[in-house]
Enzyme design. Sequence first.
Site, PDB file in Angstrom:
ATOM      1  N   HIS A   1      -8.238 -23.101 -21.940  1.00  0.00           N
ATOM      2  CA  HIS A   1      -7.722 -22.214 -22.989  1.00  0.00           C
ATOM      3  C   HIS A   1      -8.067 -20.753 -22.706  1.00  0.00           C
ATOM      4  O   HIS A   1      -9.018 -20.480 -21.987  1.00  0.00           O
ATOM      5  CB  HIS A   1      -8.287 -22.644 -24.345  1.00  0.00           C
ATOM      6  CG  HIS A   1      -8.016 -24.084 -24.637  1.00  0.00           C
ATOM      7  ND1 HIS A   1      -8.962 -25.066 -24.441  1.00  0.00           N
ATOM      8  CD2 HIS A   1      -6.901 -24.715 -25.049  1.00  0.00           C
ATOM      9  CE1 HIS A   1      -8.431 -26.246 -24.743  1.00  0.00           C
ATOM     10  NE2 HIS A   1      -7.179 -26.059 -25.108  1.00  0.00           N
TER      11      HIS A   1
ATOM     12  N   SER B   1      -3.265 -27.303 -28.684  1.00  0.00           N
ATOM     13  CA  SER B   1      -4.444 -26.446 -28.833  1.00  0.00           C
ATOM     14  C   SER B   1      -4.147 -24.971 -28.579  1.00  0.00           C
ATOM     15  O   SER B   1      -4.908 -24.110 -29.009  1.00  0.00           O
ATOM     16  CB  SER B   1      -5.550 -26.893 -27.881  1.00  0.00           C
ATOM     17  OG  SER B   1      -5.052 -26.931 -26.561  1.00  0.00           O
TER      18      SER B   1
ATOM     19  N   ASP C   1     -12.419 -21.448 -21.520  1.00  0.00           N
ATOM     20  CA  ASP C   1     -13.155 -22.668 -21.168  1.00  0.00           C
ATOM     21  C   ASP C   1     -12.541 -23.403 -19.977  1.00  0.00           C
ATOM     22  O   ASP C   1     -12.795 -24.584 -19.788  1.00  0.00           O
ATOM     23  CB  ASP C   1     -13.204 -23.604 -22.386  1.00  0.00           C
ATOM     24  CG  ASP C   1     -11.808 -23.982 -22.869  1.00  0.00           C
ATOM     25  OD1 ASP C   1     -10.811 -23.588 -22.229  1.00  0.00           O
ATOM     26  OD2 ASP C   1     -11.708 -24.680 -23.900  1.00  0.00           O
TER      27      ASP C   1
END
Length: 388
Positions: free
Chosen positions: A352, A43, A349
């Site tokens: 990230h 991610s 978040d």
Amino acid sequence: MTMELPVVLVLWFVFSLTVITNGDETIDLPPCDYSAIYNFGDSNSDTGGLAAALYPEGPPSGETYFKMPAGRASDGRLIIDFIADNLGKPYLSGYLDSIGSSYGQGANFATGGATIQRVNESWFQNGVSPFPLEIQVEHYTQFKDRSAYFYKETKDECLRKRLPNPDGLSKALFTLDIGQNDVAFGIRSLSLEQQKTAIINVVSQFISQIRVLYERGARAFWVHNTGPIGCLPVTHAKVKDPLPGYLDEIGCVKDQNDVALLFNQQLKVEIVKLRAELTNATLVYVDMYAAKYELISQAKNQGFEDRFEICCGYHGIDYDVWCGNKGNVNGTEVYAGSCANPSAVISWDGVHYTEAANRWIANRIMNGSLSDPMVPISRACHKQMPVS
Ligand SMILES: *[C@@H]1O[C@H](CO)[C@@H](O)[C@H](O)[C@H]1NC(C)=O
Ligand SMILES: *[C@@H]1O[C@H](CO)[C@@H](O)[C@H](O)[C@H]1NC(C)=O
Ligand SMILES: *[C@@H]1O[C@H](CO)[C@@H](O)[C@H](O)[C@H]1NC(C)=O
Ligand SMILES: *[C@@H]1O[C@H](CO)[C@@H](O)[C@H](O)[C@H]1NC(C)=O
């Protein structure tokens, strides 16, 4: 006046070349003319793969730059986006994304939650991706073969523009940023001895996949090591009454960072070995850990608020309300929306990074000062680089 001009010219000449010292030799490296960027990872660099394949992230992700969710775990752009910008390339389309994609100058095989090691299906429920590195490399192979076929067959110029010229493959840049989920799911819960064995094993799988990419035409590699996982604000939010020494001097969980450091140390050793084996490749090892740790430790000096602040989401000892979701915190129903000023927060978040942090980190790593060898990303194709 007449005397000044040559001085200016000489200075311009000196500063316009990147000069790398290799023993007694000084080598001037021109910028590389990369044909494309192919990225692999999790991610940290997924620009739409997982969103297309499984569950897309909803609002408020993407709000800062794209003004809508854009397949990225952030309020805006990722490090790979700033790299693409720096190299004059468009943002990379996810290989798995069939809508609005264009692959003429690159493709992104990264998917959120991806690991280096093959995964046990029981991990999927924890958010681990069904597209580990080995599968991403298979996707690349299909991409390469099928796009070459269509590029040669088609007479349709529009279609052709959306596919890479197969002749340019050896001039593409291959970027990799993966390992954080291996540390998070497979390794950090093991005993120290088991960790060492697991790391050797996982890094060897990483190296095997780089070798496969080389066999399939890749030549220039830019490899990020893994970041300080013990500094993630979600991790920090779970710490209650820590024993002395549990946290490091800036408040990160030391044990967890030590696992990441062990992984990185092994990765560096193996990359140096691989360099000797793949003599026609260039392999740049990039200390992403150092860049992220520097940002987190100097948050305030660098224009950010508290280093463990989370822009979107509520996390505490006994609650987690993830960004964009509703949940209960301390007996109150809450919606986890975005903070007022994401550009002043490092963590989007809890896991990230925000666009502002990603920009800072990209600027920190791209000039090569944290690389081995110390070469900027714009010059990472050159073989006559100093070794270590
Ligand atoms: C997957 O992991 C679970 C839980 O750790 C274990 O019980 C199971 O045997 C594993 N399955 C495979 C195929 O390795
Ligand atoms: C490296 O590339 C050169 C030129 O293409 C080739 O002749 C040589 O065999 C290659 N070496 C290896 C080890 O693949
Ligand atoms: C929930 O309560 C804890 C303990 O009183 C407090 O530290 C925390 O800030 C509260 N969380 C929120 C989101 O208000
Ligand atoms: C690279 O960029 C960073 C961040 O802008 C800067 O601190 C560092 O001094 C630069 N290093 C070199 C060698 O230019």
